[in-house]
Design a protein around this motif. Structure first.
Motif, short mmCIF file in Angstrom:
data_model
loop_
_atom_site.label_atom_id
_atom_site.label_comp_id
_atom_site.label_asym_id
_atom_site.label_seq_id
_atom_site.Cartn_x
_atom_site.Cartn_y
_atom_site.Cartn_z
N TYR A 172 -5.00 2.15 5.21
CA TYR A 172 -3.83 2.36 6.06
C TYR A 172 -3.00 3.46 5.41
O TYR A 172 -2.44 3.28 4.33
CB TYR A 172 -3.01 1.07 6.18
N GLU A 173 -2.91 4.59 6.07
CA GLU A 173 -2.25 5.74 5.48
C GLU A 173 -0.77 5.80 5.85
O GLU A 173 -0.33 5.19 6.81
CB GLU A 173 -2.95 7.03 5.93
N ALA A 174 -0.02 6.55 5.05
CA ALA A 174 1.42 6.72 5.27
C ALA A 174 1.78 8.19 5.15
O ALA A 174 2.53 8.58 4.26
CB ALA A 174 2.20 5.88 4.27
N SER A 226 -3.28 19.78 9.07
CA SER A 226 -2.01 19.49 9.74
C SER A 226 -0.79 19.76 8.87
O SER A 226 0.33 19.79 9.36
CB SER A 226 -1.98 18.02 10.19
N GLY A 227 -0.99 19.95 7.55
CA GLY A 227 0.15 20.15 6.66
C GLY A 227 0.72 18.88 6.09
O GLY A 227 1.77 18.88 5.46
N ARG A 228 0.04 17.79 6.26
CA ARG A 228 0.48 16.51 5.72
C ARG A 228 -0.14 16.26 4.36
O ARG A 228 -1.12 16.88 3.97
CB ARG A 228 0.09 15.37 6.66
N THR A 284 0.82 -1.21 0.00
CA THR A 284 0.00 0.00 0.00
C THR A 284 0.85 1.25 0.00
O THR A 284 0.54 2.24 -0.67
CB THR A 284 -0.93 -0.01 1.22
N PHE A 285 1.96 1.25 0.74
CA PHE A 285 2.85 2.41 0.74
C PHE A 285 3.41 2.67 -0.65
O PHE A 285 3.49 3.79 -1.11
CB PHE A 285 3.98 2.21 1.74
N GLU A 302 -1.25 8.26 13.27
CA GLU A 302 -2.09 7.69 12.22
C GLU A 302 -1.28 7.00 11.12
O GLU A 302 -1.84 6.43 10.20
CB GLU A 302 -2.95 8.79 11.59
N ASP A 303 0.04 7.06 11.23
CA ASP A 303 0.89 6.46 10.20
C ASP A 303 1.14 4.99 10.53
O ASP A 303 1.99 4.65 11.34
CB ASP A 303 2.21 7.22 10.09
#
Length: 261
Positions: A90-92, A80-82, A11-12, A146-147
């Protein structure tokens, strides 16, 4: 469902393609791409295209501009600036935000100038604000609650991005802050090295290692060393031994040079 290392890596890789595409395209479209001169009768080792003419037919620069605009718009959706690149199981965010910051810088932006100067600053601030402070068990590790994906991949990319940002304004207040973050990030990488010389997804030494994680953190160490930061030479020596151990020499074909009669 609990994410496995295989699902995490897969996924990443899928999520990071957007930012990587922008980063690679900026390398193709960047200034100073003149063909290197040949030496004697030898052809250039690398066939680098000359400068592309500006204008509406400059498809590479148009693609880069559109890609960076896409990343900048994505940033505006996150307080947040991300970088998110859309909702995922599943976030990265750390790894993707680091890649985005590298793309912004490769596109000619710096913390003080450029069309995406503000977007770059937001990505750098996000990375700086998500570093574990000194005194904690994982001090220097750049991550986020959350990563669940990038982990040490993301940490390596984040430290690499910060090393490049440091070179843009090393004597400024931001540059000094980045320098401290790089030093702490390098220490975390050094302390997380496994007994066989490689690294795994966790920011602490374990008996497991993974090749792509190892490459990510080694890129960060190389970037730090290139910028003048101290890197433990023993760590590099052990890592080289580990990487060489992964190579299957039976798959390498070495052709003998043709000899004239």
């Amino acid at each position: 469902m609990t994410p496995t290392p295989t699902r995490i890596a897969g996924t990443f890789r899928r999520q990071s393609r957007w930012a990587c595409a922008c980063l690679c395209a900026t390398a193709l479209a960047g200034p100073g791409q003149d063909r290197p001169p040949a030496t004697g009768d030898r052809a250039p080792l690398l066939d680098v295209p000359g400068d592309l003419p500006p204008g509406p037919d400059d498809v590479i620069r148009d693609a880069v501009a559109a890609g960076l605009e896409f990343l900048a718009r994505d940033l505006t959706t996150q307080a947040s600036g991300r970088v998110s690149l859309g909702a995922q199981d599943y976030e990265a965010p750390v790894g993707l935000t680091a890649l985005a910051s590298l793309a912004f810088m490769a596109g000619g932006n710096s913390p003080n100038r450029g069309p995406h100067q503000r977007s770059l600053v937001r990505t750098l601030d996000y990375l700086l604000e998500h570093q574990v402070p000194e005194g904690e068990r994982e001090a220097g590790f750049i991550s986020a609650t959350e990563d669940l994906h990038s982990r040490m991949h993301g940490h390596g990319l984040a430290v690499l991005a910060l090393t490049q940002a440091y070179t843009l304004s090393p004597r400024s207040a931001r540059g000094r802050r980045i320098a401290e973050a790089v030093r702490a990030g390098v220490r975390r990488i050094e302390e997380a090295q496994g007994p066989d010389g490689g690294w795994y997804y966790d920011p602490l030494p374990v008996d497991l290692t993974e090749g792509s994680v190892t490459v990510c953190v080694l890129q960060a160490l190389r970037g730090a060393r290139n910028c003048g930061f101290e890197v433990n030479s023993d760590v590099i020596a052990r890592a080289i031994v580990y990487v060489k151990s992964l190579q299957d020499l039976s798959l390498i074909h070495i052709s003998e040079p043709t000899r004239r009669a």
